[in-house]
Design a protein around this motif. Structure first.
Motif, PDB file in Angstrom:
ATOM      1  N   ALA A 138       7.299  11.854  -0.306  1.00  0.00           N
ATOM      2  CA  ALA A 138       6.895  10.821  -1.274  1.00  0.00           C
ATOM      3  C   ALA A 138       7.986   9.760  -1.424  1.00  0.00           C
ATOM      4  N   ARG A 139       9.222  10.187  -1.494  1.00  0.00           N
ATOM      5  CA  ARG A 139      10.322   9.231  -1.612  1.00  0.00           C
ATOM      6  C   ARG A 139      10.461   8.406  -0.324  1.00  0.00           C
ATOM      7  N   ILE A 140      10.323   9.059   0.814  1.00  0.00           N
ATOM      8  CA  ILE A 140      10.430   8.360   2.098  1.00  0.00           C
ATOM      9  C   ILE A 140       9.330   7.316   2.224  1.00  0.00           C
ATOM     10  N   VAL A 141       8.119   7.656   1.833  1.00  0.00           N
ATOM     11  CA  VAL A 141       7.011   6.698   1.892  1.00  0.00           C
ATOM     12  C   VAL A 141       7.292   5.511   0.973  1.00  0.00           C
ATOM     13  N   PHE A 142       7.783   5.774  -0.226  1.00  0.00           N
ATOM     14  CA  PHE A 142       8.138   4.685  -1.141  1.00  0.00           C
ATOM     15  C   PHE A 142       9.204   3.783  -0.516  1.00  0.00           C
ATOM     16  N   LEU A 143      10.244   4.399   0.042  1.00  0.00           N
ATOM     17  CA  LEU A 143      11.332   3.618   0.647  1.00  0.00           C
ATOM     18  C   LEU A 143      10.850   2.836   1.866  1.00  0.00           C
ATOM     19  N   LYS A 182       0.829  -1.208   0.000  1.00  0.00           N
ATOM     20  CA  LYS A 182       0.000   0.000   0.000  1.00  0.00           C
ATOM     21  C   LYS A 182       0.868   1.265   0.000  1.00  0.00           C
ATOM     22  N   HIS A 183       1.982   1.248   0.727  1.00  0.00           N
ATOM     23  CA  HIS A 183       2.880   2.404   0.725  1.00  0.00           C
ATOM     24  C   HIS A 183       3.405   2.674  -0.690  1.00  0.00           C
ATOM     25  N   ILE A 184       3.660   1.616  -1.430  1.00  0.00           N
ATOM     26  CA  ILE A 184       4.230   1.752  -2.773  1.00  0.00           C
ATOM     27  C   ILE A 184       3.164   2.104  -3.808  1.00  0.00           C
ATOM     28  N   THR A 185       1.989   1.466  -3.726  1.00  0.00           N
ATOM     29  CA  THR A 185       0.978   1.632  -4.770  1.00  0.00           C
ATOM     30  C   THR A 185      -0.044   2.728  -4.499  1.00  0.00           C
ATOM     31  N   ALA A 186      -0.229   3.107  -3.251  1.00  0.00           N
ATOM     32  CA  ALA A 186      -1.202   4.150  -2.891  1.00  0.00           C
ATOM     33  C   ALA A 186      -0.614   5.036  -1.794  1.00  0.00           C
ATOM     34  N   PRO A 187       0.411   5.809  -2.129  1.00  0.00           N
ATOM     35  CA  PRO A 187       1.155   6.545  -1.095  1.00  0.00           C
ATOM     36  C   PRO A 187       0.481   7.809  -0.557  1.00  0.00           C
ATOM     37  N   ALA A 188      -0.558   8.311  -1.190  1.00  0.00           N
ATOM     38  CA  ALA A 188      -1.106   9.632  -0.843  1.00  0.00           C
ATOM     39  C   ALA A 188      -1.451   9.771   0.640  1.00  0.00           C
ATOM     40  N   GLY A 189      -2.130   8.796   1.206  1.00  0.00           N
ATOM     41  CA  GLY A 189      -2.505   8.876   2.620  1.00  0.00           C
ATOM     42  C   GLY A 189      -1.303   8.889   3.536  1.00  0.00           C
ATOM     43  N   PHE A 190      -0.284   8.124   3.187  1.00  0.00           N
ATOM     44  CA  PHE A 190       0.928   8.064   3.999  1.00  0.00           C
ATOM     45  C   PHE A 190       1.719   9.369   3.887  1.00  0.00           C
ATOM     46  N   VAL A 191       1.755   9.919   2.684  1.00  0.00           N
ATOM     47  CA  VAL A 191       2.434  11.201   2.483  1.00  0.00           C
ATOM     48  C   VAL A 191       1.704  12.288   3.283  1.00  0.00           C
TER      49      VAL A 191
END
Length: 156
Positions: free
Chosen positions: A51-56, A31-40
């Motif tokens: 955005a990069r931190i959430v992906f990582l 979910k962090h990789i495919t739908a990051p908006a909420g985490f960002v």
């Protein structure tokens, strides 16, 4: 007690917990990789390039999930390393959870109450402990039974 070939000495509870934790982290990482908006959105403002931190962090969750499931006979250090990594990860994302709660950041337009945030924040230390316990880094508060010392003086 000797370990049988192919058997995990950790027991069913720890094995089941490890699989459940791996599944939860794999899903969260996905979910962090495919739908990051909420985490960002819940990332504190002091975190650079959210955005990069959430992906990582998503990649770290997936890697940790895989590491939890690595058999000891294949890569003996992977499981404990994954447990420590996921425990540290849970500690590092705690500020985002606090930010989400304190600033009442809506996700998808929905404001979540303290009935959600309170237990989530309180559960973070438990999640850290579970990662360490499931990966056999710690035994606390469950102690493995030590083998009884031999009463035969000739075996010392």
């Amino acid at each position: 007690m000797t370990e049988q070939p192919g058997k995990d000495a950790d027991g069913t509870g720890r094995r089941l917990t490890r699989w459940l934790l791996a599944g939860a982290y794999a899903f969260a990482g996905y979910k962090h990789i495919t739908a990051p908006a909420g985490f960002v959105a819940i990332t504190p403002s002091w975190v650079p390039d959210p955005a990069r931190i959430v992906f990582l962090t998503g990649c770290c969750e997936v890697a940790g999930a895989v590491g939890l499931l690595m058999p000891r006979r294949l890569i003996g250090w992977a499981r404990p390393a994954a447990g420590v990594g996921l425990a540290l990860y849970a500690l590092c994302v705690w500020p985002a959870n606090i930010n989400h709660a304190v600033n009442d950041i809506p996700l998808g337009g929905v404001h979540l109450s303290w009935w959600y945030h309170g237990p989530r924040l309180i559960a973070q230390p438990v999640i850290i402990w579970v990662a360490l316990w499931a990966s056999s880094v710690i035994d606390w508060p469950f102690r493995r039974k030590a083998s009884a010392p031999s009463s035969d003086p000739g075996t010392a």
